[in-house]
Design a protein around this motif. Structure first.
Motif, PDB file in Angstrom:
ATOM      1  N   ALA A  24      -0.395  -9.772   2.965  1.00 46.81           N
ATOM      2  CA  ALA A  24       0.686  -9.490   2.120  1.00 46.81           C
ATOM      3  C   ALA A  24       1.118  -8.107   2.412  1.00 46.81           C
ATOM      4  CB  ALA A  24      -0.045  -9.441   0.745  1.00 46.81           C
ATOM      5  N   ALA A  25       0.019  -7.306   2.604  1.00 48.49           N
ATOM      6  CA  ALA A  25       0.379  -5.757   2.915  1.00 48.49           C
ATOM      7  C   ALA A  25       1.265  -5.531   4.384  1.00 48.49           C
ATOM      8  CB  ALA A  25      -0.791  -4.975   3.323  1.00 48.49           C
ATOM      9  N   THR A  26       0.904  -6.290   5.446  1.00 47.59           N
ATOM     10  CA  THR A  26       1.635  -6.369   6.696  1.00 47.59           C
ATOM     11  C   THR A  26       3.113  -6.995   6.312  1.00 47.59           C
ATOM     12  OG1 THR A  26      -0.446  -6.716   7.820  1.00 47.59           O
ATOM     13  CG2 THR A  26       1.617  -6.907   9.122  1.00 47.59           C
ATOM     14  N   GLY A  27       3.214  -8.253   5.492  1.00 49.93           N
ATOM     15  CA  GLY A  27       4.402  -8.601   5.519  1.00 49.93           C
ATOM     16  C   GLY A  27       5.544  -8.200   4.785  1.00 49.93           C
ATOM     17  N   VAL A  28       5.071  -7.328   3.783  1.00 52.93           N
ATOM     18  CA  VAL A  28       6.174  -6.652   2.933  1.00 52.93           C
ATOM     19  C   VAL A  28       6.202  -5.161   3.357  1.00 52.93           C
ATOM     20  CG1 VAL A  28       6.565  -5.966   0.762  1.00 52.93           C
ATOM     21  CG2 VAL A  28       5.411  -7.940   0.902  1.00 52.93           C
ATOM     22  N   GLY A  29       7.290  -5.215   4.285  1.00 56.34           N
ATOM     23  CA  GLY A  29       7.324  -3.785   4.675  1.00 56.34           C
ATOM     24  C   GLY A  29       8.675  -3.169   4.005  1.00 56.34           C
ATOM     25  N   ALA A  30       9.298  -1.883   4.268  1.00 51.98           N
ATOM     26  CA  ALA A  30      10.097  -1.091   3.671  1.00 51.98           C
ATOM     27  C   ALA A  30      11.383  -1.917   3.713  1.00 51.98           C
ATOM     28  CB  ALA A  30      10.086   0.056   4.188  1.00 51.98           C
ATOM     29  N   GLY A  31      11.631  -2.827   4.584  1.00 51.69           N
ATOM     30  CA  GLY A  31      12.920  -3.358   4.799  1.00 51.69           C
ATOM     31  C   GLY A  31      12.945  -4.544   3.583  1.00 51.69           C
ATOM     32  N   ASP A  32      11.886  -5.101   3.281  1.00 51.63           N
ATOM     33  CA  ASP A  32      11.592  -6.275   2.250  1.00 51.63           C
ATOM     34  C   ASP A  32      11.983  -5.451   0.858  1.00 51.63           C
ATOM     35  OD1 ASP A  32      10.794  -8.395   3.762  1.00 51.63           O
ATOM     36  OD2 ASP A  32       9.315  -7.364   4.421  1.00 51.63           O
ATOM     37  N   LEU A  33      11.304  -4.261   0.634  1.00 50.85           N
ATOM     38  CA  LEU A  33      11.559  -3.539  -0.712  1.00 50.85           C
ATOM     39  C   LEU A  33      13.037  -3.362  -0.733  1.00 50.85           C
ATOM     40  CD1 LEU A  33       8.229  -1.530  -1.134  1.00 50.85           C
ATOM     41  CD2 LEU A  33       8.778  -3.653  -1.714  1.00 50.85           C
TER      42      LEU A  33
ATOM     43  N   ILE B  74      15.730 -14.808  -0.054  1.00 55.79           N
ATOM     44  CA  ILE B  74      14.508 -15.888  -0.052  1.00 55.79           C
ATOM     45  C   ILE B  74      13.679 -15.719   1.298  1.00 55.79           C
ATOM     46  CG2 ILE B  74      13.917 -18.492  -0.060  1.00 55.79           C
ATOM     47  CD1 ILE B  74      16.287 -18.935  -1.561  1.00 55.79           C
ATOM     48  N   GLY B  75      14.343 -15.646   2.400  1.00 52.93           N
ATOM     49  CA  GLY B  75      14.048 -15.653   3.753  1.00 52.93           C
ATOM     50  C   GLY B  75      13.211 -14.565   4.080  1.00 52.93           C
ATOM     51  N   GLY B  76      13.788 -13.312   3.200  1.00 49.39           N
ATOM     52  CA  GLY B  76      13.108 -11.879   3.705  1.00 49.39           C
ATOM     53  C   GLY B  76      11.954 -11.423   2.946  1.00 49.39           C
ATOM     54  N   VAL B  77      11.453 -12.150   2.110  1.00 46.97           N
ATOM     55  CA  VAL B  77      10.211 -11.827   1.345  1.00 46.97           C
ATOM     56  C   VAL B  77       8.957 -12.111   1.916  1.00 46.97           C
ATOM     57  CG1 VAL B  77       8.952 -12.474  -0.908  1.00 46.97           C
ATOM     58  CG2 VAL B  77      11.568 -12.505  -1.044  1.00 46.97           C
ATOM     59  N   GLY B  78       8.426 -11.004   2.509  1.00 49.83           N
ATOM     60  CA  GLY B  78       7.224 -10.841   3.150  1.00 49.83           C
ATOM     61  C   GLY B  78       6.951 -11.794   4.396  1.00 49.83           C
ATOM     62  N   GLY B  79       7.315 -11.202   5.483  1.00 48.54           N
ATOM     63  CA  GLY B  79       6.602 -11.669   6.929  1.00 48.54           C
ATOM     64  C   GLY B  79       7.523 -12.455   7.751  1.00 48.54           C
ATOM     65  N   THR B  80       7.203 -11.970   8.887  1.00 44.84           N
ATOM     66  CA  THR B  80       7.756 -12.942  10.055  1.00 44.84           C
ATOM     67  C   THR B  80       6.600 -13.514  10.878  1.00 44.84           C
ATOM     68  OG1 THR B  80       8.087 -10.850  11.315  1.00 44.84           O
ATOM     69  CG2 THR B  80      10.090 -11.535  10.291  1.00 44.84           C
ATOM     70  N   ILE B  81       6.195 -12.771  12.142  1.00 43.09           N
ATOM     71  CA  ILE B  81       5.069 -13.184  13.108  1.00 43.09           C
ATOM     72  C   ILE B  81       4.049 -13.024  12.190  1.00 43.09           C
ATOM     73  CG2 ILE B  81       4.812 -11.135  14.153  1.00 43.09           C
ATOM     74  CD1 ILE B  81       4.418 -12.772  16.698  1.00 43.09           C
TER      75      ILE B  81
ATOM     76  N   VAL C 232      -3.371 -15.501  -3.474  1.00 42.44           N
ATOM     77  CA  VAL C 232      -3.518 -14.248  -3.962  1.00 42.44           C
ATOM     78  C   VAL C 232      -2.793 -13.266  -3.175  1.00 42.44           C
ATOM     79  CG1 VAL C 232      -5.049 -12.032  -4.006  1.00 42.44           C
ATOM     80  CG2 VAL C 232      -5.955 -14.350  -4.735  1.00 42.44           C
ATOM     81  N   ALA C 233      -2.401 -13.534  -1.798  1.00 49.09           N
ATOM     82  CA  ALA C 233      -1.578 -12.947  -1.073  1.00 49.09           C
ATOM     83  C   ALA C 233      -0.234 -12.635  -1.339  1.00 49.09           C
ATOM     84  CB  ALA C 233      -1.591 -13.526   0.675  1.00 49.09           C
ATOM     85  N   TYR C 234       0.479 -13.824  -1.812  1.00 50.77           N
ATOM     86  CA  TYR C 234       1.730 -14.265  -2.171  1.00 50.77           C
ATOM     87  C   TYR C 234       1.945 -13.925  -3.669  1.00 50.77           C
ATOM     88  CZ  TYR C 234       2.853 -14.610   2.483  1.00 50.77           C
ATOM     89  OH  TYR C 234       3.000 -14.436   3.896  1.00 50.77           O
ATOM     90  N   ALA C 235       0.876 -14.027  -4.273  1.00 50.69           N
ATOM     91  CA  ALA C 235       1.038 -13.477  -5.748  1.00 50.69           C
ATOM     92  C   ALA C 235       1.345 -11.876  -5.768  1.00 50.69           C
ATOM     93  CB  ALA C 235      -0.146 -13.964  -6.505  1.00 50.69           C
ATOM     94  N   THR C 236       0.664 -11.259  -4.785  1.00 46.92           N
ATOM     95  CA  THR C 236       0.604  -9.961  -4.717  1.00 46.92           C
ATOM     96  C   THR C 236       2.069  -9.437  -3.921  1.00 46.92           C
ATOM     97  OG1 THR C 236      -1.562  -9.916  -4.180  1.00 46.92           O
ATOM     98  CG2 THR C 236      -0.643  -7.702  -3.575  1.00 46.92           C
ATOM     99  N   THR C 237       2.475 -10.290  -2.992  1.00 48.84           N
ATOM    100  CA  THR C 237       3.875 -10.143  -2.661  1.00 48.84           C
ATOM    101  C   THR C 237       4.811 -10.241  -3.644  1.00 48.84           C
ATOM    102  OG1 THR C 237       3.181 -10.925  -0.318  1.00 48.84           O
ATOM    103  CG2 THR C 237       5.440 -10.836  -0.931  1.00 48.84           C
ATOM    104  N   GLY C 238       4.706 -11.309  -4.637  1.00 48.32           N
ATOM    105  CA  GLY C 238       5.600 -11.436  -5.542  1.00 48.32           C
ATOM    106  C   GLY C 238       5.737 -10.561  -6.758  1.00 48.32           C
ATOM    107  N   ILE C 239       4.664  -9.773  -6.923  1.00 47.84           N
ATOM    108  CA  ILE C 239       4.747  -8.708  -7.828  1.00 47.84           C
ATOM    109  C   ILE C 239       5.470  -7.606  -7.202  1.00 47.84           C
ATOM    110  CG2 ILE C 239       3.093  -6.847  -8.824  1.00 47.84           C
ATOM    111  CD1 ILE C 239       0.893  -9.128  -9.212  1.00 47.84           C
ATOM    112  N   PHE C 240       5.211  -7.066  -5.834  1.00 51.26           N
ATOM    113  CA  PHE C 240       5.720  -6.178  -5.207  1.00 51.26           C
ATOM    114  C   PHE C 240       7.318  -6.273  -5.280  1.00 51.26           C
ATOM    115  CE2 PHE C 240       2.161  -5.773  -2.028  1.00 51.26           C
ATOM    116  CZ  PHE C 240       1.442  -4.720  -2.906  1.00 51.26           C
ATOM    117  N   VAL C 241       7.739  -7.506  -4.912  1.00 51.87           N
ATOM    118  CA  VAL C 241       9.170  -7.747  -4.897  1.00 51.87           C
ATOM    119  C   VAL C 241       9.831  -7.779  -6.032  1.00 51.87           C
ATOM    120  CG1 VAL C 241       9.215  -8.598  -2.372  1.00 51.87           C
ATOM    121  CG2 VAL C 241       9.186 -10.074  -4.389  1.00 51.87           C
TER     122      VAL C 241
END
Length: 439
Positions: free
Chosen positions: A34-43, A208-215, A244-253
């Motif tokens: 979750a931390a790696t996938g959500v970068g500044a660009g996603d925010l 949709i595609g930009g929420v949290g993560g590529t490689i 938990v990872a993507y619930a956390t990501t969801g809260i961020f975005v």
């Protein structure tokens, strides 16, 4: 569930038993992804979506999290159900996967290294404007990331990522509360409605595609192994961890979409795309809420960027080390236990890729990014997620995976949706490149 012999959750490779049931105390790789996938660009992308469309696309941000859950779960399930690494699975599909991976990690890593260092440097320069130039802040961030990952194994890496995620969480939720969201409009935004704007479908798909993560979605299986989870006894734990990872990501975005909707949309304020948009947001926060809130946000901005930096430095280096190990073994299966032992993190391929992510990109910080290379970077980056979704469907629906752990209808549907979504976005990315100037 009967106990099965596995490895410890410390990444030391010591034998122990997998848990009888999933438990919150085992959570770890999900926080890392979750931390790696959500970068500044996603925010920034979510902030701009809120700025342009208010709460209208809240549903799209939620769907983005669900799509990524399916991809990360599939990657983790492959590692645990087969005992083999994802690269080993890719190699079984043909040599074309190896060529794609090698070209991707070489070009992508070169350009991403510079982008990650620059992104981490921006909030530091804003917090300490008179210390040194942005480029040197970028160099410092890259070197700190290199030293940290070089000398620490997964257990320490996970703890530091968890602390930084805590900072991100507190900052984004605080901002969402501070701007006083309209909860009625927010709930209405959960209904799938497209904004009445030009290119609204593509904008929605992009969100949709930009929420949290590529490689980093592919790296999830490697972090699962590095944690010490190497067999099906850990499957329930992995699935809880992934949610938990993507619930956390969801809260961020969602929090950043609230900020965009309330702070920018209502005041008809536009910000720039890219990381510099977050610096503009800091100035807006200072004008409206004071210096303390602005600095608090910049700390969260740094945590967001730096977790992406060290997450890629660790996760993609693990993947590269796995590629080299399999190549050197002349096709012998690469096992999850080898990642769990921690030996890969001390190997020369792991450290060689760390150096590749750090030193060559420093040249780009000072010289600028080559035009043709940026185009190739954009195309390869856009192509990776369709590649990941397609190959996971292939691996998890064939005899390469034990029958019990193959895809069910829901998994196939989610991976098919993800593959189609990312394929559309890939075609758009390729189409939008200035090819006439490339040749």
């Amino acid at each position: 569930m009967a106990d099965t012999t596995g490895t410890t959750g410390t990444g030391t490779g010591t034998a122990t038993s997998a848990p009888r049931k999933s438990s919150w105390k085992y959570i770890g790789p999900g926080i890392v992804v979750a931390a790696t996938g959500v970068g500044a660009g996603d925010l920034v992308a979510t902030l701009i979506a809120g700025s342009n469309f208010g709460y209208t696309l809240l549903w799209a941000a939620v769907i983005g999290c669900l799509v990524k859950i399916s991809l990360a779960e599939a990657a983790g399930r492959w590692h645990l159900s087969t005992g083999r690494t994802l690269f080993d699975g890719w190699a079984s599909l043909g040599r074309w996967t190896t060529w794609f991976f090698v070209v991707y990690v070489v070009i992508w890593g070169f350009v991403y290294g510079a982008a990650a260092m620059s992104s981490s440097a921006l909030p530091l320069q804003a917090l300490f404007p008179d210390v040194m130039d942005l480029k040197w802040w970028g160099v410092a961030c890259g070197l700190v990331g290199l030293v940290f990952v070089w000398f620490n194994k997964y257990a320490v890496f996970e703890k530091v990522m968890t602390v930084l995620v805590g900072v991100m969480f507190v900052v984004t939720v605080y901002l969402a509360i501070r701007v006083t969201p309209n909860l009625g409009d927010a709930f209405a935004g959960l209904l799938p409605v497209l904004p009445d704007e030009k290119d609204s479908i593509l904008n929605t798909l992009g969100l949709i595609g930009g929420v949290g993560g590529t490689i980093t979605l592919a790296a999830y299986g490697y972090w699962v192994n590095a944690k010490g989870w190497t067999n099906t006894g850990w499957m329930k734990v992995m699935r809880l961890d992934n949610r938990v990872a993507y619930a956390t990501t969801g809260i961020f975005v969602v929090s950043m979409l609230f900020v965009g909707a309330e702070l920018l949309h209502s005041a008809d304020v536009a910000i720039a795309s890219g990381d510099k948009g977050l610096i503009q947001l800091s100035d807006i926060l200072e004008d409206k809420y004071g210096t303390a809130t602005a600095k608090f946000f910049l700390i969260g901005f740094f945590a967001t960027s730096f977790t992406s930096l060290i997450g890629v430095w660790h996760g993609v280096s693990l993947m590269f080390a796995d590629f080299v190990a399999r190549y050197r073994s002349r096709g012998e299966a690469a096992r999850g236990e080898e990642v769990a032992s921690g030996e890969r993190e001390k190997s020369w391929p792991f450290r060689a890729y760390l150096l590749w992510l750090t030193f060559p990109p420093i040249v780009l910080l000072f010289e600028g990014q080559p035009f043709r290379l940026i185009i190739l970077y954009g195309v390869l980056g856009a192509a990776f997620l369709p590649f990941l979704a397609g190959t996971l469907m292939w691996l998890l629906n064939t005899a390469r995976t034990p029958r019990e752990w193959r895809n069910g209808p829901l998994s196939n549907a989610m991976l098919a949706i993800a593959g189609l979504l990312f394929l559309v976005l890939c075609v758009k990315q390729v189409w939008d490149q200035p090819w006439s100037e490339f040749f």
